[in-house]
Design an enzyme around this catalytic site. Structure first.
Site, PDB file in Angstrom:
ATOM      1  N   PRO A 141    -108.453  -3.967  23.992  1.00  0.00           N
ATOM      2  CA  PRO A 141    -109.618  -3.683  23.144  1.00  0.00           C
ATOM      3  C   PRO A 141    -109.813  -2.190  22.947  1.00  0.00           C
ATOM      4  O   PRO A 141    -109.755  -1.401  23.896  1.00  0.00           O
ATOM      5  CB  PRO A 141    -110.769  -4.317  23.927  1.00  0.00           C
ATOM      6  N   CYS A 142    -110.030  -1.799  21.700  1.00  0.00           N
ATOM      7  CA  CYS A 142    -109.928  -0.387  21.336  1.00  0.00           C
ATOM      8  C   CYS A 142    -111.235   0.387  21.453  1.00  0.00           C
ATOM      9  O   CYS A 142    -111.236   1.609  21.356  1.00  0.00           O
ATOM     10  CB  CYS A 142    -109.409  -0.268  19.906  1.00  0.00           C
ATOM     11  N   GLN A 143    -112.376  -0.278  21.651  1.00  0.00           N
ATOM     12  CA  GLN A 143    -113.647   0.435  21.601  1.00  0.00           C
ATOM     13  C   GLN A 143    -113.730   1.624  22.555  1.00  0.00           C
ATOM     14  O   GLN A 143    -114.315   2.648  22.195  1.00  0.00           O
ATOM     15  CB  GLN A 143    -114.816  -0.524  21.855  1.00  0.00           C
TER      16      GLN A 143
END
Length: 428
Positions: A141-143
């Protein structure tokens, strides 16, 4: 529309013989990145096999399927993503999906949580052993690393450690190659430590390692979406990325290849545009269970009337703007903007259905994008349907997350073909 580079440069003429070679490679001396052509006919093996981590709604895997790979197993934390993959590809094993949980002796855990899943369990499920799998792919997940988020990176308490589990799966599955994907923000500041750590770990496993930032528009996706990719291939020094198949213009293509060691004689196509994409769409999409569109008030429609293609909220009369928009200091240049039908779209994010979240006003109508339009701009095939667990119709928020977080299939296809060509070269 295609454009080509004429053989006026000595490097170009010299490259013409190389272009008949199935392993034609080119090096961008300025960026230190290798490229390989993926538009050439090659004798290739049967379907290569993939284990997919952080699979989301399956965009990466759809593209790899188009490149001749078969996804054996998928892992994702989101229950709606698992539902979507099981619906569209019932022959793929979805870890902790409905059929998977029917097996005996599975441990109790948070479903789809990669932290609690052992690679050996996945290998047993697909009836393979370490070293059998050709490719492991995924993007944590890139957040934590996104320029749009709080940028906590690996220190993010919720998801910042997930890249470590990608490393763990590669180490234990022992694939012939891997592709790790993330946002461009992972290359900046303190987040670069993640790249250094991963390169160090993988080089100790006999992988040749390369990384680059690729723009999806350069691979036939109607969207300017830049993403970071780290590729590893065993017994290949400095693995190559796919040579673009599309480009903005002939002038920009000449600038791009101007620093190559050899100039490839190719005719890249012009970027795909929003208009190109929407012309292919049918109004029948509104009958689909995964169709949803944000309702906007008459006041919002009135603001949209002032905005032409490529313009944003700044052209709206001040008296029609919300009070918090009037200074514009905290708003980006894309806020409440209208898409230009003659260009690729801006990056489709998870709330691209909401015109206030970016340049997401429909190019011809006074509304936001619907979910099927979002999926088309993300390059999903029209037959791919998004699901929402426990519901007959998908919600706007769920569809937005599934679509906005995906890797566009055509970009994944190009990456898959590049890896496949290099795996074929070392096995032949």
């Amino acid at each position: 529309m295609n454009f080509s580079i004429l053989p006026s440069d000595p490097k170009t003429v010299a490259a013409s013989k190389l272009d008949n070679n199935d392993t034609a490679r080119f090096r961008d001396e300025r960026a230190g990145v290798n490229y390989i052509r993926t538009d050439m006919k090659r004798e290739e093996n049967d379907s290569l096999e993939v284990v997919s981590l952080f699979s989301g709604a399956g965009g990466f895997d759809v593209g790899l399927e188009q490149a001749g790979f078969k996804t054996l197993a998928c892992i994702d934390f989101d229950k709606d993503c698992r539902e979507t993959i099981e619906f569209n590809r019932p022959d793929w094993i979805v870890v902790d999906g409905k059929s998977y949980r029917a097996q005996a002796d599975l441990p109790d855990r948070i479903l789809g949580d990669i932290r609690a899943i052992e690679p050996i369990e996945v290998l047993r499920a697909v009836k393979r052993k370490p070293g059998d799998i050709d490719l492991v792919v995924g993007g944590a997940p890139c957040q934590p690393f996104s320029n749009m988020g709080k940028k906590h990176g690996q220190n993010d308490e919720k998801n910042g450690d997930l890249f470590l589990h990608f490393v763990r799966f590669v180490e234990e599955i022992q694939p012939k190659a891997f592709i790790f994907e993330n946002v461009v923000g992972i290359t900046q500041g303190r987040h670069r430590e993640v790249i250094s750590y991963m390169k160090e770990q993988f080089s100790g496993m006999d992988f040749g390692i390369s990384h680059a930032v690729l723009n999806a528009a350069n691979y036939g996706v109607p969207q300017r979406r830049e993403r970071f990719f780290l590729i590893g291939i065993r017994n290949v020094d400095a693995p190559a990325f796919p040579l673009p198949t599309h480009y903005k213009s002939e002038a920009s293509w000449k600038t791009f290849v101007g620093g190559f060691d050899k100039i490839p004689i190719v005719s890249p196509q012009a970027w795909q545009t929003v208009g190109d994409t929407f012309k292919k769409m049918s109004s029948e999409r509104r009958k689909r269970d995964d169709y949803a569109c944000m309702t906007v008030s008459d006041k919002v429609v009135e603001r949209m009337l002032y905005i032409k293609a490529g313009e944003n909220f700044k052209v709206v009369p001040p008296e029609l703007l919300p009070q918090c928009w009037k200074s514009g200091k905290h708003l980006g240049s894309d806020t409440f903007g209208r898409l230009d039908p003659d260009q690729p779209s801006v990056t489709i994010r998870t709330a691209a259905y909401n015109p206030s979240k970016g340049r997401y006003i429909h190019p011809f109508e006074n509304r936001g994008l619907d979910t099927i339009e979002m999926a088309a701009l993300q390059d999903f095939p029209p037959e791919w349907k998004f699901r929402c667990k426990g519901r007959s119709k998908v919600t706007l928020v769920s569809a937005g997350k599934q679509i906005g977080n995906a890797v566009p299939p055509s970009l994944a296809k190009a990456l898959g073909k590049a890896v496949r060509a290099q795996l074929s070269s070392i096995s032949s």
